[in-house]
Every structure is written in C-alpha cells, then in structure tokens.
Design a protein around this motif. Structure first.
Motif, PDB file in Angstrom:
ATOM      1  N   TYR A 381      37.503  34.493  45.777  1.00 11.34           N
ATOM      2  CA  TYR A 381      36.939  35.843  45.829  1.00 11.34           C
ATOM      3  C   TYR A 381      37.472  36.644  47.011  1.00 11.34           C
ATOM      4  O   TYR A 381      37.587  37.873  46.929  1.00 11.34           O
ATOM      5  CB  TYR A 381      35.411  35.782  45.837  1.00 11.34           C
ATOM      6  CG  TYR A 381      34.841  35.536  44.462  1.00 11.34           C
ATOM      7  CD1 TYR A 381      34.925  36.512  43.471  1.00 11.34           C
ATOM      8  CD2 TYR A 381      34.251  34.320  44.141  1.00 11.34           C
ATOM      9  CE1 TYR A 381      34.429  36.289  42.204  1.00 11.34           C
ATOM     10  CE2 TYR A 381      33.752  34.087  42.869  1.00 11.34           C
ATOM     11  CZ  TYR A 381      33.840  35.078  41.900  1.00 11.34           C
ATOM     12  OH  TYR A 381      33.355  34.857  40.634  1.00 11.34           O
ATOM     13  N   LEU A 385      39.005  40.122  45.789  1.00  6.99           N
ATOM     14  CA  LEU A 385      38.380  41.366  46.241  1.00  6.99           C
ATOM     15  C   LEU A 385      39.044  41.922  47.500  1.00  6.99           C
ATOM     16  O   LEU A 385      38.588  42.931  48.041  1.00  6.99           O
ATOM     17  CB  LEU A 385      36.888  41.147  46.501  1.00  6.99           C
ATOM     18  CG  LEU A 385      36.066  40.604  45.326  1.00  6.99           C
ATOM     19  CD1 LEU A 385      34.599  40.489  45.702  1.00  6.99           C
ATOM     20  CD2 LEU A 385      36.214  41.495  44.099  1.00  6.99           C
ATOM     21  N   ILE A 387      39.093  40.801  50.594  1.00  7.94           N
ATOM     22  CA  ILE A 387      38.176  40.782  51.732  1.00  7.94           C
ATOM     23  C   ILE A 387      38.960  40.450  52.993  1.00  7.94           C
ATOM     24  O   ILE A 387      39.643  39.421  53.054  1.00  7.94           O
ATOM     25  CB  ILE A 387      37.048  39.751  51.513  1.00  7.94           C
ATOM     26  CG1 ILE A 387      36.236  40.101  50.258  1.00  7.94           C
ATOM     27  CG2 ILE A 387      36.138  39.673  52.738  1.00  7.94           C
ATOM     28  CD1 ILE A 387      35.251  39.021  49.835  1.00  7.94           C
ATOM     29  N   ASN A 403      33.795  45.185  54.081  1.00  2.05           N
ATOM     30  CA  ASN A 403      34.026  43.783  53.742  1.00  2.05           C
ATOM     31  C   ASN A 403      32.715  43.045  53.510  1.00  2.05           C
ATOM     32  O   ASN A 403      32.634  42.154  52.654  1.00  2.05           O
ATOM     33  CB  ASN A 403      34.849  43.109  54.840  1.00  2.05           C
ATOM     34  CG  ASN A 403      36.291  43.566  54.831  1.00  2.05           C
ATOM     35  OD1 ASN A 403      36.988  43.429  53.835  1.00  2.05           O
ATOM     36  ND2 ASN A 403      36.758  44.136  55.927  1.00  2.05           N
ATOM     37  N   GLN A 405      30.120  44.427  52.158  1.00  6.50           N
ATOM     38  CA  GLN A 405      29.717  44.842  50.808  1.00  6.50           C
ATOM     39  C   GLN A 405      30.458  44.042  49.751  1.00  6.50           C
ATOM     40  O   GLN A 405      29.883  43.643  48.722  1.00  6.50           O
ATOM     41  CB  GLN A 405      29.976  46.347  50.635  1.00  6.50           C
ATOM     42  CG  GLN A 405      29.459  46.923  49.340  1.00  6.50           C
ATOM     43  CD  GLN A 405      27.955  47.027  49.292  1.00  6.50           C
ATOM     44  OE1 GLN A 405      27.257  46.041  49.432  1.00  6.50           O
ATOM     45  NE2 GLN A 405      27.448  48.230  49.116  1.00  6.50           N
ATOM     46  N   LYS A 406      31.728  43.771  49.975  1.00  2.00           N
ATOM     47  CA  LYS A 406      32.512  42.993  49.015  1.00  2.00           C
ATOM     48  C   LYS A 406      31.981  41.564  48.894  1.00  2.00           C
ATOM     49  O   LYS A 406      32.038  40.957  47.816  1.00  2.00           O
ATOM     50  CB  LYS A 406      33.986  42.974  49.434  1.00  2.00           C
ATOM     51  CG  LYS A 406      34.700  44.303  49.265  1.00  2.00           C
ATOM     52  CD  LYS A 406      36.151  44.175  49.701  1.00  2.00           C
ATOM     53  CE  LYS A 406      36.903  45.480  49.570  1.00  2.00           C
ATOM     54  NZ  LYS A 406      38.318  45.340  50.009  1.00  2.00           N
ATOM     55  N   ILE A 409      29.112  41.614  46.575  1.00  2.00           N
ATOM     56  CA  ILE A 409      29.627  41.722  45.209  1.00  2.00           C
ATOM     57  C   ILE A 409      30.124  40.356  44.731  1.00  2.00           C
ATOM     58  O   ILE A 409      29.850  39.929  43.602  1.00  2.00           O
ATOM     59  CB  ILE A 409      30.749  42.778  45.135  1.00  2.00           C
ATOM     60  CG1 ILE A 409      30.182  44.172  45.438  1.00  2.00           C
ATOM     61  CG2 ILE A 409      31.418  42.762  43.755  1.00  2.00           C
ATOM     62  CD1 ILE A 409      31.247  45.243  45.603  1.00  2.00           C
ATOM     63  N   GLU A 436      38.322  51.580  47.785  1.00  2.00           N
ATOM     64  CA  GLU A 436      38.437  50.196  47.324  1.00  2.00           C
ATOM     65  C   GLU A 436      37.220  49.796  46.492  1.00  2.00           C
ATOM     66  O   GLU A 436      37.346  49.125  45.462  1.00  2.00           O
ATOM     67  CB  GLU A 436      38.602  49.251  48.517  1.00  2.00           C
ATOM     68  CG  GLU A 436      39.929  49.403  49.244  1.00  2.00           C
ATOM     69  CD  GLU A 436      40.087  48.390  50.358  1.00  2.00           C
ATOM     70  OE1 GLU A 436      39.287  47.437  50.417  1.00  2.00           O
ATOM     71  OE2 GLU A 436      40.999  48.552  51.173  1.00  2.00           O
ATOM     72  N   ILE A 437      36.010  50.196  46.960  1.00  2.00           N
ATOM     73  CA  ILE A 437      34.790  49.891  46.219  1.00  2.00           C
ATOM     74  C   ILE A 437      34.796  50.603  44.867  1.00  2.00           C
ATOM     75  O   ILE A 437      34.413  50.039  43.833  1.00  2.00           O
ATOM     76  CB  ILE A 437      33.537  50.278  47.028  1.00  2.00           C
ATOM     77  CG1 ILE A 437      33.448  49.461  48.330  1.00  2.00           C
ATOM     78  CG2 ILE A 437      32.275  50.098  46.192  1.00  2.00           C
ATOM     79  CD1 ILE A 437      33.231  47.983  48.136  1.00  2.00           C
ATOM     80  N   LEU A 440      36.992  48.794  42.517  1.00  2.00           N
ATOM     81  CA  LEU A 440      36.355  47.533  42.141  1.00  2.00           C
ATOM     82  C   LEU A 440      35.276  47.754  41.078  1.00  2.00           C
ATOM     83  O   LEU A 440      35.193  47.010  40.094  1.00  2.00           O
ATOM     84  CB  LEU A 440      35.758  46.878  43.385  1.00  2.00           C
ATOM     85  CG  LEU A 440      35.104  45.511  43.224  1.00  2.00           C
ATOM     86  CD1 LEU A 440      36.061  44.522  42.580  1.00  2.00           C
ATOM     87  CD2 LEU A 440      34.643  45.002  44.579  1.00  2.00           C
TER      88      LEU A 440
END
Length: 515
Positions: A381, A385, A387, A403, A405-406, A409, A436-437, A440
């Motif tokens: 991940y 993602l 990160i 990061n 927040q990722k 997720i 980026e969010i 995603l």
C-alpha cells in the motif's frame, strides 16, 4: 518596517528524515507573513524551532538583529514569541482566565492563595484589547472551537508577545468566525505584532497576508508579495509544477447497481428524515453549511452515533448497524474528519496502522502477529498509494497530513470495504497533496467502490462529485448533478423551513434519481 525575526540556514533532522535544509524566514514587525508549502515541506518544524519546541541542528536565529538560542517554549515566551497550534492546548475543566495564566497565576496571602479577582481582571483587560466579549470565568469546555482559539491568542498575548505564530488557525472555523479572527489579526498587526500565518487556503492569504514565504521539501524557495503575486505562481513554487483544476466529464451511473441505500434516517434535530442512495463506481458529494448535519449522517450510518429511526440497505438487503464493527462487517468504511483522533494510532508505526482494521487476518496461534505478512501488505500500500515514509516502521505522527490520510485509506482498502465515506478528506492538506487524494478517490470509484465525500469546500465538491446531496439544518434539501453551479448548491444549502420538507425536491435533477 524592521525585521523582528530572521532565521538563516536552519537545519533539522529526525531519524530517517531531513526535515529542514538551509531554511530561511524574515518577519517584520506589524506584518502578516504567510508560510506556505506542501505537507512535509517543513513549515511547522521551522516554527516549532522558533517557538523553542525543537532544537535546531544548524543555522542562526536573530531577534531584533541579535543572535539568540531558544532552548525551550518558556524561553521563547519570555522573548515575546507565542505559538497557536493547529490542535488547541487548553484544559476544558478550567476557566478561560485559568487557562491563560496556568503556572503563573497571581497570588495573595503570602503566596498561599490564588488571587482569582486579579486573575480574571488581567484576562478581562486582554480580552478588551482584542475587542472580544468573553467572560474570563467561562469554562473553556463550553466554548466553541472559534472561542477557544481566541483564548489561545489571548494566552499568547498575555506573555506580551511581539511575534505570534498561527498554524492553520481557520481549519475548524466557519465564515463568521474567520471574519472575527481576521479582525483581531488586523488589530494585532496595527499594534506592531509580527504574525507568521501557516495556511493552505489561498483566498485567506490574499485577504490578510503582506508577504508569502514558500518552502518545498524542507528548503527555502522564495519570498513574494501576497497582493501582486498570482495564486498560480505561488502554487507552482510550492509543488514545483503547474497544477490544473480540470476534471473529466461527469460519468452517468444511473444504470449502475445501488450499493448503499439509506431510508428515512433520523437522529434528534440533527438528522431529519434523510434518504439517498449511492451506486457502484459513483462519488456522491455531501454539501451544506456548518451544522447542516452531514457528519452526523455519516456517523449514524457507520454506527458511531445511535440513530432514532431509519433503515440501511447494502445491495438491497437490510443491514443492522448499531456500532462501527457492524458497519465494517457490512462493508462500510468511514474516514473521520479528525483522522488523528479517530482514524490513526499516531504513536504506532505505518505497518500497524495499515492492518489495524484487519488484525485477525494477521494473528497466528497464541495471538502472535504475522509480522512478515504485515510488512508485505504495508509495503504494497505504501507503493500503491505513493505514501512518503522512510519505511513501514516509521511512526505515523512523524508523517505529513497528506501521508497520514493515505494510511487511513490503506487501512480501509485492506479491509476491502465496498462503501467508503470520506469526511473532509483534504482538511489541513496542501494543494499538491489534495490533487493526489482527488486522483486516488477517482481511481477508487473506477474500481467500483461506492464513495461518499463530505466537504466544506464547494470547489472540492464540484470537482469530485458525480452527484451532490445538499443538506440544511438536518434535512436533505435536494440532489444535484455533478455539473451544478455553486449558486444552485448554496440555494439548497440555505433552504430552511417548509421548503426543506421534501427530500426529493431538486433544482436540477440528477440522472437516475427519483423525481
């Protein structure tokens, strides 16, 4: 204006991370100086060094032209440097005055007793200088976030601060509260206080900032005048590239399968007879003014708050959700607006946070954790993602907001939730990380997830949503197509009383929605 603070060639490293390299800042008395950069750019680290919370590894700090070593927050306060953190540091069971002067209260009877009268009088004087109508004897726990923030400012001013650092001060404020804060900032500026203002909100900078210093990857990029510098230039300096707000055409999901359906949801006065559905591959945005009930709806669906009535269906089958565990078993994940308190265990590492909601899959005989399997999935991940972390063993608290927040997720993706509810997904996140969010969320929708996005930023709602549900005072006042205008959303967001009684009333019906 004279420079009250100059920070030159500041260096700071943490284990595995170089946070600052040749960082610089010049603050003049009587100016509002915005400090900007993506999450992880080093803004907060720089200010924590100035406030005595961190020790610098290299570089020089000048105060009124003279070199100073700031070794503790108390020393910074004695030098007239105050900081107001994004997370407020007040004790709710104490009064406003007691919070302001804790540890240095005026005393009487040879120092044996607190002098409450003098304490309240000193606090009242500071409130008056701020044009703030607040009883010093009020318990802080009963104040709004905005009022608590005013108490933090008053506390900083009680040290006779000449330098005031504000870190994301408007993150939890509504428009009226923001105006109140800006009025106080203007008065402080007129009195010669130098203010460092950390924010990601471009419109705020244009309203109050004199100059803007931009940082990227822990380094100084440049300082520009706020009034005459285009927003596009500031953004490109922050991220090292130009960003676009373009979004693809809004897809039509009217023939897609309904994954989640909510019927007649009620909870006191905060949720009133709310009904809606979300389809496979769809992003349903929730818009509304503060207090409209959007977060309350999400928490009721997730079982975090008890609902008074209403039914929830997954793929047409009614599910009983009384607590978050029930929602997770049903395939619903909720990313709270307060990720640090409700989404992450910030004292734990990335690996453990990613597997937190799926721990049984990684527990072997005798309760021993399968560390190798946890490592493999965390690394997967981290790569998927993007990160930014030195390793999966890095403590989450040391990572930037984007990061973090990722990682939340990743936790729900590993749990394989079909419905993902994002509550303020980009709050406190810079413009680069926001993009980026956004990418995603769109990718997750394309994979077939049903997504709900709650946001207080209308441009964000419009950019992401395939349909937009609008709430006012606990009611769903309409559902619009993704191509709606801000004016149409605001009309529904202010539709009170009789006009709000019909949940199906729409100014522009969305495709596939009942009329």
């Amino acid at each position: 204006m004279n420079a009250v603070v100059v920070m030159k060639d500041i260096e700071k490293s943490f284990p595995g991370v170089r946070a600052l390299h040749n960082a610089q800042l010049e603050l003049r008395s009587g100016e509002v100086h915005a400090l900007m950069g993506e999450n992880g750019a080093g803004k907060s680290t720089m200010m924590k060094i100035l406030a005595g919370i961190y020790r610098r590894d290299g570089g020089e700090i000048l105060l009124d032209g003279k070199p100073v070593d700031i070794n503790s927050p108390r020393q910074a306060q004695d030098l007239g440097i105050g900081i107001i953190h994004q997370e407020l540091n007040l004790m709710p069971h104490l009064t406003a005055a007691q919070n302001m002067f804790i540890g240095r209260e005026p005393r009487k009877a040879a120092g044996l007793l607190l002098d409450e009268g003098k304490l309240n009088g000193q606090a009242a004087e500071i409130f008056a200088s701020m044009h703030l109508k607040l009883d010093p004897r009020t318990l802080v726990g009963g104040l709004t976030i905005a009022r608590q923030q005013m108490v933090e400012i008053a506390k900083a001013l009680s040290y006779r601060s000449r330098v005031l650092i504000m870190d994301e001060p408007t993150a939890a404020l509504n428009d009226a509260e923001i105006n109140e804060l800006f009025a106080i900032i203007a008065r402080l500026k007129a009195e010669g206080v130098g203010i460092v203002y950390i924010s990601h909100k471009m419109d705020e900078l244009k309203r109050i900032a004199d100059r803007v210093t931009i940082m990227r990857d822990g380094e100084y990029i440049g300082t520009v005048p706020a009034e005459t510098t285009p927003v596009e230039k500031i953004i490109s300096m922050m991220v090292g590239r130009a960003l676009t707000d373009e979004r693809p055409d809004v897809p039509d999901h009217s023939n897609s399968e309904v994954v989640l359906e909510v019927r007649n949801l009620n909870r006191g006065a905060t949720i009133r007879d709310v009904s809606f559905s979300v389809r496979k591959g769809e992003i349903l945005g929730f818009a509304g003014l503060m207090g409209a009930g959007r977060t309350e709806v999400a928490r009721a669906i997730f079982g975090a708050d008890r609902r008074d009535g209403g039914d929830i269906f997954m793929h047409g089958k009614k599910v009983d959700i009384h607590m978050p565990q029930d929602a997770v078993r049903a395939g619903i994940g909720y990313l709270s607006e307060d990720r640090k308190h409700f989404g992450l265990a910030t004292g734990m590492d990335v690996r453990n946070n990613v597997v937190l909601a799926s721990l049984r899959r990684f527990t072997g005989p005798g309760g021993l954790l399968k560390e190798a399997a946890m490592h493999d999935v965390a690394v997967r991940y981290i790569d998927q993602l993007a990160i930014k972390t030195p390793s999966d063993k890095q403590e989450v608290r040391l990572l930037s907001g984007g990061n973090q927040q990722k990682i939340v997720i990743a936790k729900w993706l590993l749990r394989d939730c079909e419905v993902l509810i994002f509550d303020e997904p980009t709050r406190g996140i810079d413009v680069g990380a926001k993009n980026e969010i956004y990418k995603l969320l769109n990718a997750l929708a394309q994979q077939g997830r049903a997504i709900i996005v709650i946001s207080s930023e209308l441009p964000e709602v419009l950019r992401l949503s395939h349909r937009i549900a609008v709430m006012c005072e606990g009611r769903l006042t309409g559902i619009l197509s993704g191509g709606a205008s801000q004016e149409e959303i605001m009309h529904l967001a202010t539709l009170r009383g009789e006009g709000a009684n019909n949940n199906n009333k729409q100014t522009k019906p969305a495709k596939g929605e009942a009329k």
